[in-house]
Design a protein around this motif. Structure first.
Motif, mmCIF file in Angstrom:
data_model
loop_
_atom_site.group_PDB
_atom_site.id
_atom_site.type_symbol
_atom_site.label_atom_id
_atom_site.label_comp_id
_atom_site.label_asym_id
_atom_site.label_seq_id
_atom_site.Cartn_x
_atom_site.Cartn_y
_atom_site.Cartn_z
ATOM 1 N N SER A 100 0.858 -1.178 0.000
ATOM 2 C CA SER A 100 0.000 0.000 0.000
ATOM 3 C C SER A 100 0.895 1.228 0.000
ATOM 4 O O SER A 100 2.084 1.132 0.298
ATOM 5 C CB SER A 100 -0.898 -0.012 1.232
ATOM 6 O OG SER A 100 -0.138 0.269 2.380
ATOM 7 N N PRO A 101 0.332 2.408 -0.348
ATOM 8 C CA PRO A 101 1.167 3.622 -0.363
ATOM 9 C C PRO A 101 1.864 3.890 0.967
ATOM 10 O O PRO A 101 2.960 4.446 0.992
ATOM 11 C CB PRO A 101 0.156 4.737 -0.676
ATOM 12 C CG PRO A 101 -0.971 4.048 -1.354
ATOM 13 C CD PRO A 101 -1.034 2.669 -0.768
ATOM 14 N N ASP A 102 1.263 3.478 2.079
ATOM 15 C CA ASP A 102 1.919 3.714 3.377
ATOM 16 C C ASP A 102 2.805 2.533 3.803
ATOM 17 O O ASP A 102 3.169 2.406 4.971
ATOM 18 C CB ASP A 102 0.899 4.081 4.469
ATOM 19 C CG ASP A 102 -0.186 3.037 4.636
ATOM 20 O OD1 ASP A 102 -0.213 2.077 3.839
ATOM 21 O OD2 ASP A 102 -1.011 3.177 5.552
ATOM 22 N N GLY A 103 3.117 1.657 2.839
ATOM 23 C CA GLY A 103 4.108 0.625 3.099
ATOM 24 C C GLY A 103 3.576 -0.635 3.760
ATOM 25 O O GLY A 103 4.354 -1.487 4.170
ATOM 26 N N LYS A 104 2.260 -0.746 3.874
ATOM 27 C CA LYS A 104 1.678 -1.951 4.479
ATOM 28 C C LYS A 104 1.567 -3.058 3.449
ATOM 29 O O LYS A 104 1.367 -2.804 2.272
ATOM 30 C CB LYS A 104 0.273 -1.638 5.023
ATOM 31 C CG LYS A 104 0.276 -1.274 6.483
ATOM 32 C CD LYS A 104 -1.140 -1.438 7.038
ATOM 33 C CE LYS A 104 -1.598 -0.213 7.780
ATOM 34 N NZ LYS A 104 -2.990 0.122 7.654
ATOM 35 N N GLN A 105 1.690 -4.291 3.912
ATOM 36 C CA GLN A 105 1.526 -5.445 3.038
ATOM 37 C C GLN A 105 0.040 -5.775 2.957
ATOM 38 O O GLN A 105 -0.610 -6.006 3.962
ATOM 39 C CB GLN A 105 2.288 -6.635 3.622
ATOM 40 C CG GLN A 105 3.780 -6.458 3.590
ATOM 41 C CD GLN A 105 4.394 -7.017 2.324
ATOM 42 O OE1 GLN A 105 4.425 -8.202 2.121
ATOM 43 N NE2 GLN A 105 4.850 -6.154 1.459
ATOM 44 N N MET A 106 -0.489 -5.777 1.736
ATOM 45 C CA MET A 106 -1.907 -6.075 1.565
ATOM 46 C C MET A 106 -2.085 -7.331 0.710
ATOM 47 O O MET A 106 -1.809 -7.323 -0.474
ATOM 48 C CB MET A 106 -2.599 -4.887 0.877
ATOM 49 C CG MET A 106 -2.556 -3.620 1.710
ATOM 50 S SD MET A 106 -3.125 -2.209 0.738
ATOM 51 C CE MET A 106 -4.806 -2.707 0.380
ATOM 52 N N PRO A 107 -2.556 -8.419 1.339
ATOM 53 C CA PRO A 107 -2.746 -9.641 0.562
ATOM 54 C C PRO A 107 -3.967 -9.530 -0.355
ATOM 55 O O PRO A 107 -4.943 -8.864 -0.012
ATOM 56 C CB PRO A 107 -2.980 -10.707 1.637
ATOM 57 C CG PRO A 107 -3.410 -9.985 2.855
ATOM 58 C CD PRO A 107 -2.927 -8.569 2.754
ATOM 59 N N PHE A 108 -3.874 -10.164 -1.508
ATOM 60 C CA PHE A 108 -5.043 -10.219 -2.401
ATOM 61 C C PHE A 108 -5.049 -11.540 -3.154
ATOM 62 O O PHE A 108 -4.053 -12.266 -3.189
ATOM 63 C CB PHE A 108 -5.045 -9.040 -3.391
ATOM 64 C CG PHE A 108 -3.895 -9.071 -4.371
ATOM 65 C CD1 PHE A 108 -3.973 -9.800 -5.553
ATOM 66 C CD2 PHE A 108 -2.732 -8.364 -4.108
ATOM 67 C CE1 PHE A 108 -2.918 -9.828 -6.450
ATOM 68 C CE2 PHE A 108 -1.665 -8.383 -4.999
ATOM 69 C CZ PHE A 108 -1.762 -9.120 -6.173
ATOM 70 N N VAL A 109 -6.207 -11.844 -3.713
ATOM 71 C CA VAL A 109 -6.378 -13.080 -4.477
ATOM 72 C C VAL A 109 -6.835 -12.725 -5.885
ATOM 73 O O VAL A 109 -7.645 -11.815 -6.075
ATOM 74 C CB VAL A 109 -7.440 -13.988 -3.808
ATOM 75 C CG1 VAL A 109 -7.673 -15.257 -4.640
ATOM 76 C CG2 VAL A 109 -7.017 -14.372 -2.404
ATOM 77 N N ILE A 110 -6.306 -13.416 -6.883
ATOM 78 C CA ILE A 110 -6.764 -13.225 -8.264
ATOM 79 C C ILE A 110 -8.083 -13.968 -8.431
ATOM 80 O O ILE A 110 -8.188 -15.160 -8.120
ATOM 81 C CB ILE A 110 -5.707 -13.747 -9.260
ATOM 82 C CG1 ILE A 110 -4.448 -12.883 -9.165
ATOM 83 C CG2 ILE A 110 -6.265 -13.765 -10.687
ATOM 84 C CD1 ILE A 110 -3.302 -13.347 -10.040
ATOM 85 N N THR A 111 -9.113 -13.250 -8.900
ATOM 86 C CA THR A 111 -10.427 -13.886 -9.038
ATOM 87 C C THR A 111 -10.860 -14.045 -10.491
ATOM 88 O O THR A 111 -11.802 -14.771 -10.778
ATOM 89 C CB THR A 111 -11.511 -13.084 -8.280
ATOM 90 O OG1 THR A 111 -11.495 -11.733 -8.734
ATOM 91 C CG2 THR A 111 -11.255 -13.122 -6.777
#
Ligand SMILES: [Zn+2]
Length: 161
Positions: A100-111
């Motif tokens: 994320s812009p603030d450096g957080k890790q954001m998990p996501f899944v391809i749907t």
């Protein structure tokens, strides 16, 4: 009522969705342990556990709101294939981390995968679901100074350095 800080809480759990399907369980695994007040587990679940007697069992029902939040349509986004590294496997169900812009890790899944358009979902896999936990409180002990400093539990069921 505030939860007592800096206790190590060790428990077994079985997690079910609202149809009774078992999603996860500590059965046949090590029990889970966490440091109270460290925001490691769902707040309502922590509150329940800290009010239990060692050795007792309880059933906890959590609405989606108290669990992993509502499912957000805006968390589903379409990105261009070129945004992914060349070696990335672009298949439905594959999960990756975005920054994320603030450096957080954001998990996501391809749907969904189309020619150039990849649909990704940043919702937590359990978002929008009412959940049910069967918990058994195994033990509660004082956290060591080192554990308090690190903000997590060491030893069985916790971090190993
Ligand atoms: Zn540590």
């Amino acid at each position: 009522m505030s939860v007592e800080m800096n206790k190590v809480i060790i428990f077994n759990y079985t997690l079910k969705d609202d149809t009774g399907t078992v999603l996860d369980s500590s059965e046949n695994k090590e029990p889970l342990s966490f440091l109270s007040g460290s925001n490691t587990i769902l707040p309502k679940l922590e509150k329940t556990l800290t009010g239990m007697i060692i050795g007792s069992k309880k059933n906890v029902k959590l609405s989606a709101e108290d669990a992993y939040g509502d499912y957000k349509e805006e968390a589903v986004q379409t990105v261009n294939k070129d945004q992914f590294p060349k070696e990335a496997q672009l298949t439905v169900g594959a999960s990756y981390m975005a920054n994320s812009p603030d450096g957080k890790q954001m998990p996501f899944v391809i749907t969904e995968v189309k020619e150039q358009d990849i649909t990704v979902d940043f919702n937590h896999p359990l978002a929008g679901k009412d959940l049910e936990f069967d918990v058994e409180l195994i033990d509660v002990r004082e956290a060591t100074p080192e554990e308090m400093q690190h903000g997590h539990v060491h030893g069985p069921g916790g971090h190993h350095h």
